[in-house]
Design an enzyme around this catalytic site. Structure first.
Site, short mmCIF file in Angstrom:
data_model
loop_
_atom_site.label_atom_id
_atom_site.label_comp_id
_atom_site.label_asym_id
_atom_site.label_seq_id
_atom_site.Cartn_x
_atom_site.Cartn_y
_atom_site.Cartn_z
N GLU A 128 88.52 -115.14 2.01
CA GLU A 128 88.03 -114.13 1.08
C GLU A 128 88.95 -114.01 -0.13
O GLU A 128 88.51 -113.85 -1.27
CB GLU A 128 87.90 -112.79 1.81
CG GLU A 128 87.40 -111.62 0.98
CD GLU A 128 85.92 -111.72 0.67
OE1 GLU A 128 85.53 -112.70 0.00
OE2 GLU A 128 85.16 -110.82 1.05
N THR A 181 83.48 -111.26 -8.17
CA THR A 181 84.19 -110.12 -7.59
C THR A 181 85.51 -109.87 -8.33
O THR A 181 85.85 -108.71 -8.62
CB THR A 181 84.45 -110.36 -6.09
OG1 THR A 181 83.17 -110.47 -5.45
CG2 THR A 181 85.21 -109.21 -5.46
N1 HSE Z 1 85.27 -104.10 -1.75
C1 HSE Z 1 85.01 -105.28 -2.50
C2 HSE Z 1 84.79 -104.90 -3.95
C3 HSE Z 1 83.78 -105.96 -1.96
O1 HSE Z 1 84.01 -103.99 -4.18
O2 HSE Z 1 85.41 -105.49 -4.83
C4 HSE Z 1 83.41 -107.21 -2.68
O3 HSE Z 1 84.00 -108.32 -2.12
#
Ligand code: HSE
Length: 307
Positions: A128, A181
């Protein structure tokens, strides 16, 4: 067992008020992967269908998480991975997490399950991190544990499983644009006023309580995000209109799924979730933006073995 085929589901992270800590697992949208033992050491990605992703193990999220496990296991054999990708990268429904969690889940099965779900989450977080530039587990944990999860802390990694009311359904609309992201994280404020933080953590606490007590009214009043949504919603075409349409048609709540562009709603009952899907679709039908929609019950199992 020398080979395993798995379904690795999509997930919704943040769940409106719980940035980086809350997530839940979807049921009917996800990737498939085949992992097999090989005499050759290391991780070898031999097939990728669906999207154009790197075959080099150290550049692929499924490969990086598998390598993290392998470094720990110290085996004298290796694994081949085939990835059948159905979740578009950059969709906001945990595409990278499905790959990262899927490879380590499958290898753990082939090894006879020496690792706990928490340890698998730790390996998958390395994958990730390659995709998003930071180690967070709010997509990986629900993919591996199923249901709703709360990541209490990253170091040491502590994942809490939260019960899911039986009638809770998710509707997701996925506009076919890509939001990275890392970029959606970069636009967020580094500090927030205490007054705002108080409102937000009250909502996280009450949402968790509502999920434990099957209190749909409390779910409804807790699904609010006054920290992240004001910034990220600007990246998503028609966000406010979709949200309004979902809420007006009876959704308990509606917000950005993960880092977007997908938008999710939670509803009581499948019929309501289908009505909400229709209302969300109507907003996008009047635009040039292509989209997919999904209606799903909460997947309590997480990643599952197909064969
Ligand atoms: N919590 C993460 C974000 C989830 O909102 O950036 C996306 O990978």
């Amino acid at each position: 067992m020398n080979e395993v085929k798995i379904f690795s589901p999509a997930t919704v992270a943040n769940v409106t008020c719980g940035y980086d800590v809350l997530g839940f697992c979807l049921d009917n949208v996800g990737d498939e992967m085949i992992v097999r033992k090989t005499a050759k050491k290391g991780i070898h990605i031999t097939k990728i269908e669906g999207y154009d992703l790197p075959f080099e193990a150290d550049k692929n999220v499924a490969g990086v998480s598998a390598l993290a496990l392998l470094n720990h296991a110290n085996l004298d054999y290796g694994f081949e991975i085939e990835i059948y990708k159905h979740i578009k990268p950059g969709s906001g429904i945990g595409s990278s997490s499905a790959s990262a969690a899927g490879s380590v889940f499958a290898i753990n099965e082939l090894l006879g399950r020496p690792y706990s779900k928490t340890q698998l989450t730790e390996f998958a977080m390395k994958g990730e991190a390659l995709a998003s530039g930071s180690e967070h587990a709010d997509n990986i944990a629900p993919a591996l544990f199923g249901g709703f999860t709360l990541v209490k802390s990253i170091a040491p990694l502590t994942v809490l499983e939260i019960p899911s009311p039986a009638d809770l359904y998710a509707t997701v609309i996925h506009p076919q644009i890509e939001i990275k992201t890392a970029e959606a994280r970069a636009i967020l404020p580094k500090e927030i006023p205490l007054k705002i933080a108080i409102t937000q953590w009250a909502n996280v606490g009450s949402l968790v309580h509502a999920l434990h007590t099957n209190d749909y009214n409390l779910i409804q009043s807790s699904l609010k995000d006054i920290i992240i949504e004001p910034f990220r919603s600007k990246l998503i075409p028609q966000f406010e209109n979709v949200k309004l349409a979902a809420l007006n048609s009876g959704a308990l709540g509606c917000g950005i799924s993960g880092s977007g562009p997908s938008i999710f709603a939670l509803s009581k009952g499948k019929d309501m979730a289908l009505k909400v899907e229709n209302a969300m679709e109507l907003v996008y039908r009047n635009t040039e933006v292509a989209f997919n929609t999904y209606v799903s019950k909460i997947n309590l199992e997480g990643i599952r073995i197909l064969s």
